[in-house]
Write a protein that holds these residues in place. Structure first.
Motif, PDB file in Angstrom:
ATOM      1  N   ARG B  55      44.196  29.140  35.991  1.00  0.00           N
ATOM      2  CA  ARG B  55      45.031  30.185  36.583  1.00  0.00           C
ATOM      3  C   ARG B  55      44.141  31.231  37.268  1.00  0.00           C
ATOM      4  NH1 ARG B  55      50.099  29.369  35.667  1.00  0.00           N
ATOM      5  NH2 ARG B  55      50.728  28.165  33.847  1.00  0.00           N
ATOM      6  N   TYR B  56      44.585  31.697  38.427  1.00  0.00           N
ATOM      7  CA  TYR B  56      43.831  32.751  39.116  1.00  0.00           C
ATOM      8  C   TYR B  56      43.630  33.972  38.221  1.00  0.00           C
ATOM      9  CZ  TYR B  56      43.464  30.961  43.907  1.00  0.00           C
ATOM     10  OH  TYR B  56      43.112  30.242  45.030  1.00  0.00           O
ATOM     11  N   ASP B  57      44.551  34.191  37.307  1.00  0.00           N
ATOM     12  CA  ASP B  57      44.461  35.381  36.455  1.00  0.00           C
ATOM     13  C   ASP B  57      43.512  35.214  35.280  1.00  0.00           C
ATOM     14  OD1 ASP B  57      46.235  36.600  38.113  1.00  0.00           O
ATOM     15  OD2 ASP B  57      47.981  36.339  36.806  1.00  0.00           O
ATOM     16  N   GLU B  58      42.975  34.013  35.061  1.00  0.00           N
ATOM     17  CA  GLU B  58      42.035  33.839  33.955  1.00  0.00           C
ATOM     18  C   GLU B  58      40.791  34.698  34.208  1.00  0.00           C
ATOM     19  OE1 GLU B  58      42.468  32.217  31.220  1.00  0.00           O
ATOM     20  OE2 GLU B  58      44.317  31.151  31.707  1.00  0.00           O
ATOM     21  N   PRO B  59      40.243  35.301  33.144  1.00  0.00           N
ATOM     22  CA  PRO B  59      39.089  36.197  33.351  1.00  0.00           C
ATOM     23  C   PRO B  59      37.913  35.548  34.072  1.00  0.00           C
ATOM     24  CG  PRO B  59      39.946  36.433  31.123  1.00  0.00           C
ATOM     25  CD  PRO B  59      40.694  35.288  31.755  1.00  0.00           C
ATOM     26  N   GLU B  60      37.655  34.269  33.817  1.00  0.00           N
ATOM     27  CA  GLU B  60      36.503  33.644  34.477  1.00  0.00           C
ATOM     28  C   GLU B  60      36.737  33.460  35.971  1.00  0.00           C
ATOM     29  OE1 GLU B  60      38.454  32.365  32.133  1.00  0.00           O
ATOM     30  OE2 GLU B  60      38.472  30.162  32.134  1.00  0.00           O
ATOM     31  N   VAL B  61      37.989  33.278  36.356  1.00  0.00           N
ATOM     32  CA  VAL B  61      38.276  33.141  37.785  1.00  0.00           C
ATOM     33  C   VAL B  61      38.203  34.518  38.461  1.00  0.00           C
ATOM     34  CG1 VAL B  61      39.881  32.217  39.498  1.00  0.00           C
ATOM     35  CG2 VAL B  61      39.744  31.165  37.232  1.00  0.00           C
ATOM     36  N   GLN B  62      38.691  35.543  37.778  1.00  0.00           N
ATOM     37  CA  GLN B  62      38.561  36.907  38.305  1.00  0.00           C
ATOM     38  C   GLN B  62      37.085  37.270  38.484  1.00  0.00           C
ATOM     39  OE1 GLN B  62      40.912  40.110  36.560  1.00  0.00           O
ATOM     40  NE2 GLN B  62      41.991  38.602  35.328  1.00  0.00           N
ATOM     41  N   GLN B  63      36.285  36.929  37.468  1.00  0.00           N
ATOM     42  CA  GLN B  63      34.879  37.336  37.506  1.00  0.00           C
ATOM     43  C   GLN B  63      34.112  36.614  38.612  1.00  0.00           C
ATOM     44  OE1 GLN B  63      33.663  39.932  35.809  1.00  0.00           O
ATOM     45  NE2 GLN B  63      31.809  39.699  37.038  1.00  0.00           N
ATOM     46  N   ALA B  64      34.455  35.378  38.865  1.00  0.00           N
ATOM     47  CA  ALA B  64      33.794  34.663  39.967  1.00  0.00           C
ATOM     48  C   ALA B  64      34.084  35.353  41.297  1.00  0.00           C
ATOM     49  CB  ALA B  64      34.259  33.206  40.002  1.00  0.00           C
ATOM     50  N   ARG B  65      35.306  35.849  41.464  1.00  0.00           N
ATOM     51  CA  ARG B  65      35.631  36.578  42.699  1.00  0.00           C
ATOM     52  C   ARG B  65      34.864  37.896  42.766  1.00  0.00           C
ATOM     53  NH1 ARG B  65      41.932  36.573  42.055  1.00  0.00           N
ATOM     54  NH2 ARG B  65      41.454  35.646  40.043  1.00  0.00           N
ATOM     55  N   ARG B  66      34.761  38.590  41.633  1.00  0.00           N
ATOM     56  CA  ARG B  66      33.970  39.831  41.626  1.00  0.00           C
ATOM     57  C   ARG B  66      32.518  39.533  42.005  1.00  0.00           C
ATOM     58  NH1 ARG B  66      36.498  40.692  36.425  1.00  0.00           N
ATOM     59  NH2 ARG B  66      38.340  41.975  36.741  1.00  0.00           N
ATOM     60  N   ASP B  67      31.978  38.476  41.430  1.00  0.00           N
ATOM     61  CA  ASP B  67      30.583  38.126  41.720  1.00  0.00           C
ATOM     62  C   ASP B  67      30.399  37.752  43.192  1.00  0.00           C
ATOM     63  OD1 ASP B  67      29.895  38.610  39.114  1.00  0.00           O
ATOM     64  OD2 ASP B  67      29.891  36.508  38.501  1.00  0.00           O
ATOM     65  N   ALA B  68      31.400  37.102  43.757  1.00  0.00           N
ATOM     66  CA  ALA B  68      31.307  36.772  45.181  1.00  0.00           C
ATOM     67  C   ALA B  68      31.175  38.044  46.011  1.00  0.00           C
ATOM     68  CB  ALA B  68      32.532  35.968  45.619  1.00  0.00           C
ATOM     69  N   LEU B  69      31.983  39.045  45.682  1.00  0.00           N
ATOM     70  CA  LEU B  69      31.923  40.308  46.424  1.00  0.00           C
ATOM     71  C   LEU B  69      30.629  41.061  46.150  1.00  0.00           C
ATOM     72  CD1 LEU B  69      35.573  41.598  45.843  1.00  0.00           C
ATOM     73  CD2 LEU B  69      34.606  40.791  47.998  1.00  0.00           C
TER      74      LEU B  69
END
Lengths: 165, 158
Positions: B55-69
Motif C-alpha cells: 500500500r502507498y500508505d505503508e511506512p516503507e513506501v512513504q519513506q522511499a518517497r521521502r528519500d527520493a526527494l
C-alpha cells in the motif's frame, strides 16, 4: 509585493542546477516561499531547521515550500542535505531576480543577500500574506503558516467541505 | 492531463505496448509524453509477479518517497531523466522506476528496499522535471510524483 498581487514567476536554477520555474514548483498547490540570506547566517540556519520540522506536515497536505537565496546551487545542495530538507531551493547566485524583487538587504555590503522575507501564495502565485523577516521575529511562525495554508486551501479546493454521501 | 499511462514489465524488458506479455503497471504519464531519451537505463524496482504490491500508505513506501526527494534525485543530478512509482490501483504500489543516463548509482536506489531492482536499457522515456517536494501524497490516485488537482480560482488574499 502586497497581498492580492501576483508574485513573479521566478525562473532560476534549483539546488541541483536544473532550471525551474516557480509556477512549475507550485504544481497547482499553495506555496510557502521564503527568501533567505544564505547558508552562513545563523538566523537562516535556525529558521530552516524549523521549516524541516514543518515539512512533515506539508508533505501530506498538498502544499509546497520553496526557498530562494543567493547561494550557488552546490552550496544550497550541501546546506539542504545537512538540514534534511525535502523541498526545493532556488539559486539566484547571479542576483538576477534580487533587484527586480526589491529584496536586497542593503545593510549587508559583503554578501549582498536577499532580505529575509516570506510569502504565502495561492496556486496562481497570488500573494496571500507577506512577512518581513529582517528582524527574526518578523518571520511567520509555524502556526501562522498553517493558518495561511488553511485559508488558501479553503479558497482553492472546491471540496474543502467533504462531499455529502 | 490523464492521471496515468501504462508500461508493461516482464521481469527483464519494458514495453509501452499494452498487448506485450508481462505485468501492466500505471506510471506518471509525463514520462512518455515528450521526446524519448535514447540509450538510457531504467532501474525497475518491481517484480513481474502480480501479487507483489504494497500500500502507498505503508511506512516503507512513504519513506522511499521521502528519500527520493531528500537525496536520491539530488544524487543523480543531470543523469536523472524521470522517476515514477508504479501503481496498480487507487491504493497499491508495485514499486518504482528511475530512468537515468548512467546506471552507475542504481545500487543506492531507495525503492530497491521495496522490490529488488532490474536494470533495463531503454529508449522509451522522456525527461520530466523532478518533483519539487515536500509532498509525498498522491493526487487523486495518480502514481507519485505525477498528478495534480484541477485548476481552481484563488478567492482570498486581497
Amino acid at each position: 509585493m502586497n497581498p492580492g498581487e501576483r508574485f513573479p514567476d521566478l525562473d532560476l536554477p534549483d539546488h541541483t542546477g536544473r532550471p525551474r520555474r516557480l509556477s512549475e514548483l507550485g504544481g497547482g498547490d499553495p506555496v510557502a516561499l521564503f527568501t533567505s540570506r544564505g547558508w552562513w547566517c545563523p538566523k537562516e540556519q535556525r529558521y530552516m531547521r524549523g521549516l524541516c520540522r514543518l515539512q512533515d506536515e506539508f508533505e501530506v497536505a498538498y502544499a509546497r515550500i520553496v526557498v530562494v537565496s543567493g547561494d550557488p546551487p552546490e552550496v544550497q545542495s550541501a546546506f539542504r542535505a545537512g538540514l534534511g530538507a525535502r523541498f526545493t531551493f532556488l539559486s539566484d547566485a547571479e542576483r538576477l531576480w534580487l533587484p527586480r524583487l526589491g529584496l536586497l538587504e542593503t545593510t549587508d555590503t559583503v554578501h549582498h543577500p536577499y532580505l529575509p522575507a516570506a510569502f504565502t501564495l495561492g496556486p496562481d502565485l497570488r500573494i496571500h500574506r507577506a512577512y518581513n523577516g529582517y528582524w527574526y521575529f518578523g518571520r511567520p511562525t509555524h502556526d501562522e503558516l498553517r493558518r495561511d495554508m488553511r485559508e488558501i486551501t479553503m479558497a482553492v479546493r472546491e471540496d474543502w467541505e467533504a462531499p455529502a454521501a | 492531463m490523464r492521471a496515468f499511462a501504462f508500461v508493461v514489465f516482464d521481469g527483464a524488458r519494458l514495453s509501452l505496448d499494452p498487448r506485450a506479455p508481462g505485468r501492466r503497471l500505471r506510471i506518471d504519464p509525463r514520462c512518455v509524453e515528450g521526446e524519448p531519451v535514447h540509450r538510457a537505463f531504467a532501474h525497475v524496482c518491481a517484480l513481474p509477479d502480480r501479487s507483489a504490491a504494497l500500500r502507498y500508505d505503508e511506512p516503507e513506501v512513504q519513506q522511499a518517497r521521502r528519500d527520493a526527494l531528500a537525496w536520491w534525485i539530488p544524487m543523480l543530478g543531470d543523469d536523472l531523466i524521470c522517476l515514477t512509482t508504479f501503481a496498480i490501483d487507487a491504493s497499491r504500489c508495485a514499486g518504482a522506476m528511475t530512468v537515468a543516463r548512467d546506471p552507475a548509482k542504481f545500487a543506492d536506489d531507495p525503492f530497491a528496499r521495496l522490490f529488488s531492482g532490474t536494470v533495463v536499457p531503454t529508449d522509451l522515456f522522456c525527461a520530466v522535471p523532478p518533483p519539487a517536494g515536500p509532498p509525498i501524497e498522491r493526487y487523486a490516485g495518480a502514481p507519485w510524483p505525477g498528478g495534480r488537482f484541477g485548476s481552481a480560482v484563488h478567492r482570498c488574499g486581497s
